[in-house]
Design an enzyme around this catalytic site. Sequence first.
Site, short mmCIF file in Angstrom:
data_model
loop_
_atom_site.label_atom_id
_atom_site.label_comp_id
_atom_site.label_asym_id
_atom_site.label_seq_id
_atom_site.Cartn_x
_atom_site.Cartn_y
_atom_site.Cartn_z
NE ARG A 125 -2.13 1.77 3.31
CZ ARG A 125 -2.01 1.44 4.61
NH1 ARG A 125 -2.66 0.42 5.10
NH2 ARG A 125 -1.23 2.13 5.40
CD GLU A 144 4.89 3.70 5.75
OE1 GLU A 144 5.98 3.13 5.94
OE2 GLU A 144 3.90 3.50 6.47
CG ASN A 146 2.66 0.75 4.63
OD1 ASN A 146 3.24 0.95 5.68
ND2 ASN A 146 1.90 1.67 4.04
CE LYS A 305 8.81 4.67 7.94
NZ LYS A 305 8.08 3.42 7.98
CE LYS A 364 8.48 9.47 7.62
NZ LYS A 364 7.65 8.89 6.55
CD GLU A 368 7.37 0.00 7.97
OE1 GLU A 368 6.27 0.49 7.68
OE2 GLU A 368 8.43 0.37 7.47
N GLY A 369 4.31 0.75 11.66
CA GLY A 369 3.15 0.58 12.53
C GLY A 369 2.69 1.83 13.26
NE ARG A 450 -3.94 5.17 6.62
CZ ARG A 450 -2.65 4.95 6.91
NH1 ARG A 450 -2.32 4.30 8.00
NH2 ARG A 450 -1.71 5.38 6.10
#
Length: 474
Positions: A125, A144, A146, A305, A364, A368-369, A450
């Site tokens: 994604r 980013e 994913n 990243k 960064k 992740e998450g 989102r």
Amino acid sequence: MAAPWRDVVRDAAAVREAAAVAVDAALLAGVLMRTGEQPRASDVVNYAPFTLLPSAVPRALFEQAYAVQQDFNLLVDAISRNKEFLEQTLASTIKVDDFTARLFRIYMQVLEEGLAQTVFLGINRSDYMFDCGVDGTAALKQIEINTIAASFGGLTSRTADVHRLVLKVLGKTEEASRLLPNNPSKGLALGIAKAWELYGSQSAVVMFLVEEIQRNIFDQRCVELELWNRNIRVIRKRFRDVFEKGSLDDTRRLYIDGQEVAVVYYREGYVPQTYDQQNWEARLLLERSRAVKCPDIATQLAGTKKVQQELSRPGTLEKLLPGHPEAVARVRATFAGLYSLDEGEEGDKIAATAIADPERFVLKPQREGGGNNLYGEELRQVLEKIKDSPERTSYILMDKIKPQPALNYLLRAHSPLQVSECISELGIFGVYVRQGQEMVLNKAAGHLLRTKAIEHADGGVAAGVAVLDTPYVV
Ligand code: ADP
Ligand code: MG
């Protein structure tokens, strides 16, 4: 950006009525999550948080995001097959970041043994925000990509119906009819089914590799049900189950509980906390197997990243996608400024710039998450502390994207109904399947919007900050 709901957003009575309908419609449509209080129970659930109103998204940027998705699929696949690039790019990172180093060690170990896997499945994604320029025009900028456990393709397949109803309740029937259909879970299942078919064993199953605590189980079930509809058997297992009951035969076919596994779909495995010694061993077993891993460990590394930052260097995309100048241009157009903090002059310079002007950047780590990035004063303090140490290398710097906020209501169980200034992040799901050298499927599979209140720098629905939304394309 346009504010299409200006006339209703401050109408308290209308908003209250629409919110009541919206919550019930979300429950009816299956926009669900297990609760924080009882995260293992499916008999006490609530609605997943979502916006009352769909958010405006400029048509040109929405279409641009879709148009570049197949290019990103090709790019991720190309990176995952390029040992030299991964080795060079991650060399500095794995000296200081233990988690990336362990993933990388498995990657090398699997390559040394020789890959048993011949069919490859990518589900990713690519996430974007709409950066507002000084002249007020918005540009699509990638946050980013994913490449492991990209979530909410299931629940988001059900949010458009809810927003359609909300608009009707608010007297906006014509606008309601303009909300686009969207079903990523179907597209993800199509990819998984294709990989399962190419693996070529009718009796083999698809294994969802899931967390110990599965609050977002309904999102996964949406994809699972699509597979059952195709008469493909799905099992759900944790790393611990794989450690205890997983095995390989002499051709490295993967078995668990006596069942052959054709596809391993990871919805877990991207944070260090997941892995104790046993779970690392389980991960290695899975990676060594012939089963189609979604993603394989190389593709997981392609989503770091650090890789993202190196892609923005002049000439890198051209090397990874030779003979595809148009794809390179489409991909590059979505990049924000990204900067290496490796030791040396380049890193010293950008570190000093960020310390002097932290509001311009995001710091960064290789995580992740959600909830891991650093902003503003905290960014300045951390960078000040590590600027002369090798630890600096485990981070990258990125230009901060500044979208134009819009008013909306974030509907969350047990929270008061209040208006917030919000910004949105658009994700496009990509799916591809490769058999040997041949790409047999390469698609954009749908989208996810989102939205979060502007007071939160970081995002993430699972992290409790962002909520599900539907784009109102204008
Ligand atoms: P994670 O892997 O934790 O999801 P992301 O890079 O997606 O990491 O960052 C998490 C969140 O932080 C994003 O969803 C977004 O809200 C915010 N964010 C990340 N990068 C930027 C940026 N360059 N500008 C503004 N916000 C950002
Ligand atoms: Mg993210």
